[in-house]
Design an enzyme around this catalytic site. Structure first.
Site, PDB file in Angstrom:
ATOM      1  N   ALA A  50       0.851  -1.340   0.150  1.00 51.14           N
ATOM      2  CA  ALA A  50       0.018  -0.217  -0.013  1.00 51.14           C
ATOM      3  C   ALA A  50       0.778   1.156  -0.062  1.00 51.14           C
ATOM      4  CB  ALA A  50      -0.984  -0.095   1.234  1.00 51.14           C
ATOM      5  N   GLY A  55       0.288   1.531  -4.823  1.00 53.22           N
ATOM      6  CA  GLY A  55      -0.425   1.299  -3.490  1.00 53.22           C
ATOM      7  C   GLY A  55      -0.922   2.604  -2.804  1.00 53.22           C
ATOM      8  N   ARG A 122       9.587  -2.490 -13.114  1.00 57.72           N
ATOM      9  CA  ARG A 122      10.564  -2.349 -14.223  1.00 57.72           C
ATOM     10  C   ARG A 122      11.188  -1.307 -14.392  1.00 57.72           C
ATOM     11  NH1 ARG A 122       9.086  -3.718 -19.858  1.00 57.72           N
ATOM     12  NH2 ARG A 122       6.946  -2.908 -19.715  1.00 57.72           N
ATOM     13  N   ARG A 128       8.922  -7.717 -18.187  1.00 56.84           N
ATOM     14  CA  ARG A 128       8.491  -8.048 -16.727  1.00 56.84           C
ATOM     15  C   ARG A 128       8.961  -9.218 -16.241  1.00 56.84           C
ATOM     16  NH1 ARG A 128       4.842  -6.139 -20.309  1.00 56.84           N
ATOM     17  NH2 ARG A 128       3.491  -4.194 -19.645  1.00 56.84           N
ATOM     18  N   ILE A 158      -1.810  -7.929  -8.761  1.00 56.05           N
ATOM     19  CA  ILE A 158      -1.189  -6.933  -9.833  1.00 56.05           C
ATOM     20  C   ILE A 158       0.359  -7.282 -10.141  1.00 56.05           C
ATOM     21  CG2 ILE A 158      -0.757  -4.397 -10.060  1.00 56.05           C
ATOM     22  CD1 ILE A 158      -3.156  -4.051  -8.309  1.00 56.05           C
ATOM     23  N   SER A 159       0.925  -7.784  -8.890  1.00 59.83           N
ATOM     24  CA  SER A 159       2.493  -7.736  -8.937  1.00 59.83           C
ATOM     25  C   SER A 159       2.961  -8.670 -10.422  1.00 59.83           C
ATOM     26  CB  SER A 159       3.028  -8.503  -7.817  1.00 59.83           C
ATOM     27  OG  SER A 159       2.268  -8.234  -6.875  1.00 59.83           O
ATOM     28  N   ASP A 191      -4.433  -2.903 -19.480  1.00 61.08           N
ATOM     29  CA  ASP A 191      -4.516  -3.052 -20.882  1.00 61.08           C
ATOM     30  C   ASP A 191      -5.804  -2.853 -21.562  1.00 61.08           C
ATOM     31  OD1 ASP A 191      -2.092  -4.515 -20.652  1.00 61.08           O
ATOM     32  OD2 ASP A 191      -2.791  -6.300 -19.884  1.00 61.08           O
ATOM     33  N   ARG A 194      -5.850   1.095 -21.707  1.00 60.58           N
ATOM     34  CA  ARG A 194      -4.921   1.371 -22.914  1.00 60.58           C
ATOM     35  C   ARG A 194      -5.874   1.416 -23.937  1.00 60.58           C
ATOM     36  NH1 ARG A 194       0.291  -1.035 -19.773  1.00 60.58           N
ATOM     37  NH2 ARG A 194       0.777   0.669 -18.687  1.00 60.58           N
ATOM     38  N   HIS A 218      -0.386 -10.812 -19.813  1.00 59.61           N
ATOM     39  CA  HIS A 218      -0.096  -9.292 -19.486  1.00 59.61           C
ATOM     40  C   HIS A 218       1.472  -9.231 -19.817  1.00 59.61           C
ATOM     41  CE1 HIS A 218       0.045  -5.323 -17.901  1.00 59.61           C
ATOM     42  NE2 HIS A 218       0.899  -5.633 -16.911  1.00 59.61           N
ATOM     43  N   MET A 269      -2.433   2.553 -13.415  1.00 58.22           N
ATOM     44  CA  MET A 269      -2.641   1.277 -12.788  1.00 58.22           C
ATOM     45  C   MET A 269      -3.501   1.189 -11.650  1.00 58.22           C
ATOM     46  SD  MET A 269      -2.079  -1.671 -13.065  1.00 58.22           S
ATOM     47  CE  MET A 269      -3.508  -2.566 -12.103  1.00 58.22           C
TER      48      MET A 269
END
Ligand SMILES: NC(=O)c1ccc[n+]([C@@H]2O[C@H](COP(=O)([O-])OP(=O)(O)OC[C@H]3O[C@@H](n4cnc5c(N)ncnc54)[C@H](O)[C@@H]3O)[C@@H](O)[C@H]2O)c1
Ligand SMILES: O=C(O)C[C@H](O)C(=O)O
Length: 383
Positions: A50, A55, A122, A128, A158-159, A191, A194, A218, A269
Site C-alpha cells: 500500500a 499502492g 521495471r 516483466r 497486480i504484481s 491493458d 489503454r 499481461h 494502474m
C-alpha cells in the site's frame, strides 16, 4: 437534558467498542474509537504493497469507494504515514495500517477482497519476466498469508510478471488446500484501459464509450487486443490495426521509458485496479452483468491460465467467457501469445514445486496439465 460533554461522548463510544482483540496498529496510527468495529455495512478490503507507487493512489481510490467499510493498508515500509494521510479523507471506510511481516496476519484476517500491488517495478531495458526472481517470493509469502487468514477472500493480483505470479498464487492455495480458481484474478484492466484510450483516439470518440476486449496475458505479445470485437462496432485499416496492436502491447514499456528509471505505470494502474476492484465488489454485492477481462484459470485454450472476459459474481470469476470469433491476424497473434504464456505459466509452477519436482520435468508437467484439460473439454462436449 445534560449537554453531551466530551467525557460523555467518549464514555458512550467506549461502551460500543468491540471486546474482541483489535488488530495490531503501528505506532502513531489510531483509528477513531467510534468506528473501531468498522461501523458501516460494506466490504473489508486489504491493499498489500500500500505504500508503493500503485499502492498509495490505489488506497486513496479504495477509500473513496462507498462499498468499502474497512480498508487495511499493509506494506513492509511507510504504512504509518500513508495510513494517517488516507484516514483523514471524510469518506465512509475505516482505515487501518499494518507494517511488516509481524502484522500481515492482522492485516488479512476477515478480509473480503485482497488487492496485491506489492513488488518491484521495471526499469528501462527490463522485461516483466526480469522481475520474476524478486517478485515470485513476495507473492508467495503474501498468498500464504491469504490462505491462512482469509482463505475465502477474492484476490486481485497486480504484481508482475502477472503471467507467472497468478500460477504461483494458485500453487500456494493448492498446497494450503484453499484453492478456488474463481477467487484468484490477475489484473489486466490496464491493458483494456489503454486499448480503449488508443482506439478512441483513432476513432475520434470519447474513451468511455469504447470497449476493447484484451485477451491472453499481461506481457508483450501475450497482450492480444481483439480489434475485430471493439464496441461500438467499427473497422480499421491494416495500418491502424498494426499501430494499435503494437501500441497496446507496448503500453507498459512506453511508460517505463518515459519515467526513465523512476518506475512503471502507477497512476493509470491505480485507476485500473480501483475500477477492477469496484467491479469485484459490485459483483460480490450481487449486481448482475458485471463483465471484465481478467487473467484466470481457464478452459478457453489448452493453457491452464488465460485472460478473457469473465462474468464476475458473488464468488468471483463465476463464468469464463469464450474468445468469440477471431480474424486471421488475431488467430496468428493467439498462437504467439500461447507459446510465450505456456513458458511463463510453467515458470511459476516450477518455482512453487522446485523442491519436490526437478526442473527438467517442466514439459512433462505441462503435458499432464494439457491432457487433463483435453479430458475435461471432451467430457464437457459429450454432455
Ligand atoms: N498488472 C499490471 O497491469 C501492472 C501495472 C503496473 C505495475 N505492475 C506491477 O505492480 C508492482 C508494483 O509496482 P509499483 O510501481 O507500485 O512499485 P513500487 O516499488 O513503487 O511499490 C511496491 C511496494 O511493494 C512493497 N513491498 C515489497 N515487498 C513487499 C512485501 N513482501 N509485502 C508487502 N509489500 C511489499 C514495497 O515496499 C513498495 O511499497 C510491480 O511488480 C509492477 O511491475 C503491474
Ligand atoms: O510495464 C510494466 O512493467 C508495468 C505494467 O505491467 C504495465 O503494463 O504498465
Amino acid at each position: 437534558m445534560q449537554p453531551d460533554s466530551a467525557s460523555h461522548r467518549i464514555a458512550r463510544v467506549a461502551a460500543h467498542l468491540s471486546p474482541s482483540p483489535r488488530p495490531q496498529m503501528e505506532e502513531g496510527v489510531r483509528p477513531a474509537p467510534c468506528r473501531a468495529k468498522g461501523g458501516a455495512p460494506g466490504f473489508k478490503v486489504a491493499v498489500l504493497g500500500a505504500a508503493g507507487g500503485i499502492g498509495q493512489p490505489l488506497s486513496l481510490l479504495m477509500k473513496l469507494n462507498p462499498l468499502v467499510s474497512v480498508l487495511h493498508l499493509y506494506d513492509v515500509v511507510n504504512t504509518p504515514g500513508v495510513t494517517a494521510d488516507v484516514s483523514h479523507m471524510d469518506t465512509t471506510a475505516v482505515v487501518r495500517g499494518f507494517l511488516g511481516p509481524n502484522q500481515l496476519e492482522a492485516a488479512l484476517t476477515g478480509m473480503d477482497l485482497v488487492i496485491i500491488p506489492a513488488g518491484l517495478p521495471r526499469k528501462p531495458g527490463m522485461t516483466r519476466d526480469d522481475l520474476f526472481n524478486k517478485n515470485a517470493g513476495i507473492v508467495r509469502s503474501l498468498c500464504e498469508g491469504v490462505a491462512k487468514c482469509c482463505p475465502n477472500a477474492i484476490v486481485n493480483l497486480i504484481s508482475n510478471p502477472v503471467n507467472s505470479t497468478v500460477p504461483i498464487a494458485a500453487e500456494v492455495f493448492k498446497k494450503a488446500g484453499t484453492y478456488d480458481p474463481k477467487r484468484l484474478l490477475g489484473v489486466t484492466t490496464l491493458d483494456v484501459a489503454r486499448a480503449n484510450t488508443f482506439v478512441a483516439e483513432v476513432l475520434g470518440i470519447d474513451p468511455k464509450d469504447v470497449n476493447v476486449p484484451v485477451v491472453g496475458g499481461h506481457a508483450g505479445v501475450t497482450i492480444l487486443p481483439l480489434l475485430s470485437q471493439v464496441h461500438p462496432p467499427c473497422s480499421f485499416t491494416p495500418d491502424e490495426i498494426s499501430y494499435l496492436t503494437k501500441r497496446i502491447q507496448n503500453g507498459g514499456t512506453e511508460v517505463v521509458e518515459a519515467k526513465a528509471g523512476a518506475g512503471s505505470a502507477t497512476l493509470s494502474m491505480a485507476f485500473a485496479a480501483a475500477k477492477f476492484g469496484d467491479a469485484c465488489l459490485r459483483a460480490m454485492r450481487g449486481d448482475a452483468g458485471v463483465v471484465e477481462c481478467s487473467y484466470v484459470a481457464s478452459a478457453v485454450t489448452e493453457l491452464p491460465f488465460f485472460a478473457t472476459k469473465v462474468r464476475l459474481g458473488r464468488a468471483g470469476a463465476e463464468e469464463v467467457l469464450p474468445l468469440g470469433p477471431l480474424n486471421d491476424f488475431e488467430r496468428a497473434g493467439l498462437e504467439m501469445a500461447k507459446k510465450e504464456l505456456m513458458e511463463s505459466i510453467q515458470k511459476g509452477i516450477d518455482f512453487m514445486n522446485k523442491d519436490s519436482a526437478p526442473h527438467g520435468d517442466r514439459v512433462q508437467t505441462l503435458m499432464k496439465i494439457q491432457i487433463e484439460k483435453q479430458k475435461h473439454l471432451l467430457l464437457q462436449n459429450s454432455w
